[in-house]
Design an enzyme around this catalytic site. Structure first.
Site, mmCIF file in Angstrom:
data_model
loop_
_atom_site.group_PDB
_atom_site.id
_atom_site.type_symbol
_atom_site.label_atom_id
_atom_site.label_comp_id
_atom_site.label_asym_id
_atom_site.label_seq_id
_atom_site.Cartn_x
_atom_site.Cartn_y
_atom_site.Cartn_z
ATOM 1 N N GLY A 137 0.667 -4.997 0.880
ATOM 2 C CA GLY A 137 -0.507 -5.058 0.008
ATOM 3 C C GLY A 137 -0.211 -5.747 -1.322
ATOM 4 O O GLY A 137 -1.107 -6.307 -1.950
ATOM 5 N N ALA A 180 0.864 -1.180 0.000
ATOM 6 C CA ALA A 180 0.000 0.000 0.000
ATOM 7 C C ALA A 180 0.900 1.229 0.000
ATOM 8 O O ALA A 180 2.057 1.167 0.441
ATOM 9 C CB ALA A 180 -0.894 -0.020 1.232
ATOM 10 N N GLU A 187 -0.563 -9.305 -0.626
ATOM 11 C CA GLU A 187 -1.994 -9.554 -0.403
ATOM 12 C C GLU A 187 -2.768 -9.550 -1.716
ATOM 13 O O GLU A 187 -3.680 -10.353 -1.913
ATOM 14 C CB GLU A 187 -2.537 -8.482 0.553
ATOM 15 C CG GLU A 187 -1.948 -8.627 1.942
ATOM 16 C CD GLU A 187 -2.250 -7.431 2.835
ATOM 17 O OE1 GLU A 187 -1.801 -6.312 2.533
ATOM 18 O OE2 GLU A 187 -2.963 -7.615 3.834
ATOM 19 N N GLU A 224 4.546 -4.965 7.221
ATOM 20 C CA GLU A 224 3.788 -3.881 7.874
ATOM 21 C C GLU A 224 4.246 -3.615 9.299
ATOM 22 O O GLU A 224 4.193 -2.490 9.785
ATOM 23 C CB GLU A 224 2.293 -4.222 7.878
ATOM 24 C CG GLU A 224 1.617 -4.145 6.521
ATOM 25 C CD GLU A 224 1.693 -5.436 5.728
ATOM 26 O OE1 GLU A 224 2.493 -6.329 6.086
ATOM 27 O OE2 GLU A 224 0.957 -5.550 4.728
HETATM 28 N N1 CAA Z 1 4.621 3.225 -0.659
HETATM 29 C C1 CAA Z 1 5.014 4.389 -1.211
HETATM 30 N N2 CAA Z 1 6.160 4.514 -1.916
HETATM 31 C C2 CAA Z 1 6.938 3.419 -2.056
HETATM 32 C C3 CAA Z 1 6.580 2.188 -1.488
HETATM 33 C C4 CAA Z 1 5.351 2.108 -0.773
HETATM 34 N N3 CAA Z 1 4.912 0.966 -0.246
HETATM 35 N N4 CAA Z 1 7.553 1.283 -1.771
HETATM 36 C C5 CAA Z 1 8.484 1.939 -2.497
HETATM 37 N N5 CAA Z 1 8.115 3.235 -2.676
HETATM 38 C C6 CAA Z 1 8.835 4.285 -3.383
HETATM 39 C C7 CAA Z 1 10.032 4.769 -2.583
HETATM 40 O O1 CAA Z 1 9.630 5.723 -1.615
HETATM 41 C C8 CAA Z 1 10.877 5.361 -3.688
HETATM 42 O O2 CAA Z 1 10.357 6.628 -4.032
HETATM 43 P P1 CAA Z 1 11.363 7.903 -4.204
HETATM 44 O O3 CAA Z 1 12.240 7.525 -5.380
HETATM 45 O O4 CAA Z 1 10.441 9.032 -4.500
HETATM 46 O O5 CAA Z 1 12.138 8.020 -2.936
HETATM 47 C C9 CAA Z 1 10.623 4.434 -4.868
HETATM 48 O O6 CAA Z 1 9.395 3.768 -4.587
HETATM 49 C C10 CAA Z 1 11.702 3.365 -5.035
HETATM 50 O O7 CAA Z 1 11.844 2.698 -3.789
HETATM 51 P P2 CAA Z 1 13.259 2.482 -3.050
HETATM 52 O O8 CAA Z 1 14.177 3.599 -3.394
HETATM 53 O O9 CAA Z 1 12.968 2.246 -1.610
HETATM 54 O O10 CAA Z 1 13.740 1.170 -3.790
HETATM 55 P P3 CAA Z 1 14.732 0.052 -3.214
HETATM 56 O O11 CAA Z 1 15.042 -0.830 -4.373
HETATM 57 O O12 CAA Z 1 15.869 0.679 -2.484
HETATM 58 O O13 CAA Z 1 13.887 -0.767 -2.112
HETATM 59 C C11 CAA Z 1 11.913 -1.911 -1.272
HETATM 60 C C12 CAA Z 1 12.769 -1.536 -2.515
HETATM 61 C C13 CAA Z 1 12.693 -2.866 -0.371
HETATM 62 C C14 CAA Z 1 10.669 -2.614 -1.811
HETATM 63 C C15 CAA Z 1 11.561 -0.620 -0.509
HETATM 64 O O14 CAA Z 1 11.024 0.326 -1.420
HETATM 65 C C16 CAA Z 1 10.522 -0.825 0.571
HETATM 66 O O15 CAA Z 1 10.835 -1.333 1.622
HETATM 67 N N6 CAA Z 1 9.245 -0.432 0.313
HETATM 68 C C17 CAA Z 1 8.188 -0.488 1.301
HETATM 69 C C18 CAA Z 1 7.693 -1.907 1.486
HETATM 70 C C19 CAA Z 1 6.609 -1.934 2.535
HETATM 71 O O16 CAA Z 1 6.807 -1.614 3.693
HETATM 72 N N7 CAA Z 1 5.377 -2.366 2.121
HETATM 73 C C20 CAA Z 1 4.262 -2.447 3.002
HETATM 74 C C21 CAA Z 1 3.409 -1.206 2.901
HETATM 75 S S1 CAA Z 1 2.112 -1.148 4.089
HETATM 76 C C22 CAA Z 1 0.906 -2.130 3.483
HETATM 77 O O17 CAA Z 1 1.015 -2.679 2.408
HETATM 78 C C23 CAA Z 1 -0.299 -2.277 4.363
HETATM 79 C C24 CAA Z 1 -1.266 -3.296 3.882
HETATM 80 O O18 CAA Z 1 -1.383 -4.396 4.391
HETATM 81 C C25 CAA Z 1 -2.170 -2.969 2.810
#
Ligand code: CAA
Length: 258
Positions: free
Chosen positions: A109, A66, A112, A132
């Site tokens: 998400g 998400a 999911e 999460e």
């Molecule tokens: N939401 C918003 N933006 C996101 C995102 C997310 N879930 N995941 C990645 N992005 C964005 C980053 O902020 C980044 O944007 P900017 O270039 O503007 O800074 C861009 O995508 C590229 O991401 P990274 O630079 O972080 O890429 P990476 O290769 O270094 O890392 C990753 C990849 C490990 C997937 C890392 O992006 C990450 O950890 N993302 C978040 C994963 C996460 O926590 N997901 C769970 C979300 S909560 C949820 O999903 C609740 C639910 O149950 C519905």
């Protein structure tokens, strides 16, 4: 065809394809993307010319979860009254089979969403997880429930409580994915699978999906009764006659979806 901004929508024969397309955010699932995926999927579901759907992302990410930036300032009344993420449930209510083709990150998400689909094909690059907990929350689109049913309590607990990712091999061993394919063949394999399903009798495919899903919702005895009723109902279709006649005549079946 409707114009979308966060997804690409295509059709090939009887297969409807939805490609998540927010590359700069690793396909993070914001409200617009959720609304568009659900709308496109429901359109395909209603379309008699479509027999199966494919949902996929990019090489780097199926979806990284998400959209954290969109939701970070929300408070309980906002998300509760808005039923935040609730519309994703509509994807689980599609009647036609859906193939998820997952490469790269399928986190939160994203994992999911893949689990809301019916057949989950993973590229050898796929990484699954429910991180999460690292954000101070828990999954919100069924992750704690569907992952637990798919891989069992011990692994689901560990993944959800630590936020650890698992690779495609581990996901296949654990029963989360149906098959691993080389990344460069993922879409072709997903299309071949979807085309195979779409060529079956549509009423039989819908009955099959309904019946398998019942296994997650009811007791064994009720589930078997449900399956038996649908099995009997299949004898009311022209496709049952065609399928069995084709077998007896040693020729491929030509289903009319009637
Ligand atoms: N939401 C918003 N933006 C996101 C995102 C997310 N879930 N995941 C990645 N992005 C964005 C980053 O902020 C980044 O944007 P900017 O270039 O503007 O800074 C861009 O995508 C590229 O991401 P990274 O630079 O972080 O890429 P990476 O290769 O270094 O890392 C990753 C990849 C490990 C997937 C890392 O992006 C990450 O950890 N993302 C978040 C994963 C996460 O926590 N997901 C769970 C979300 S909560 C949820 O999903 C609740 C639910 O149950 C519905």
């Amino acid at each position: 065809m409707t114009e979308y901004e966060t997804i690409l929508v295509d059709r090939k024969g009887r297969v409807g394809i939805i490609t998540l397309n927010r590359p700069k955010a690793l396909n993070a699932l914001n409200t617009q993307l959720m609304t568009e995926v659900v709308a496109a999927a429901k359109d395909f579901d209603r379309d008699p010319e479509i027999g199966c759907l494919v949902i996929t992302g990019s090489e780097k990410a199926f979806a990284a979860g998400a959209d954290i930036k969109e939701m970070q300032d929300n408070r309980f009344p906002d998300v509760y009254l808005d039923d935040w993420l609730g519309p994703w449930d509509e994807l689980g209510r599609l009647r036609k089979p859906v193939v998820a083709a997952v490469a790269g990150y399928a986190l939160g998400g994203g994992c999911e969403l893949a689990m809301l689909c019916d057949i989950l094909l993973a590229a050898d690059t796929a990484k699954f997880g429910q991180p999460e907990i690292k954000l101070g929350v828990i999954p919100g689109i069924g992750g704690s429930q569907r992952l637990t049913r798919a891989v069992g309590k011990a692994k689901a607990m560990e993944l959800c409580l630590t936020g650890r990712m698992m690779d495609a091999e581990e996901a296949e061993r654990a029963g989360l994915v149906s098959r691993i394919v080389p990344a460069d063949q993922l879409l072709a394999e997903a299309m071949a699978t979807a085309e195979t399903v779409a060529a079956m009798s549509a009423p039989a495919a819908v009955m099959m999906k309904e019946s398998v899903n019942r296994a997650f919702e009811t007791t064994l005895a009720e589930g078997v009764r449900f399956e038996r009723r649908l099995f009997h109902a299949a004898f009311a279709t022209a496709d049952q006659k065609e399928g069995m006649t084709a077998f007896a005549e040693k020729r491929p079946a030509n289903f009319s979806n009637k």
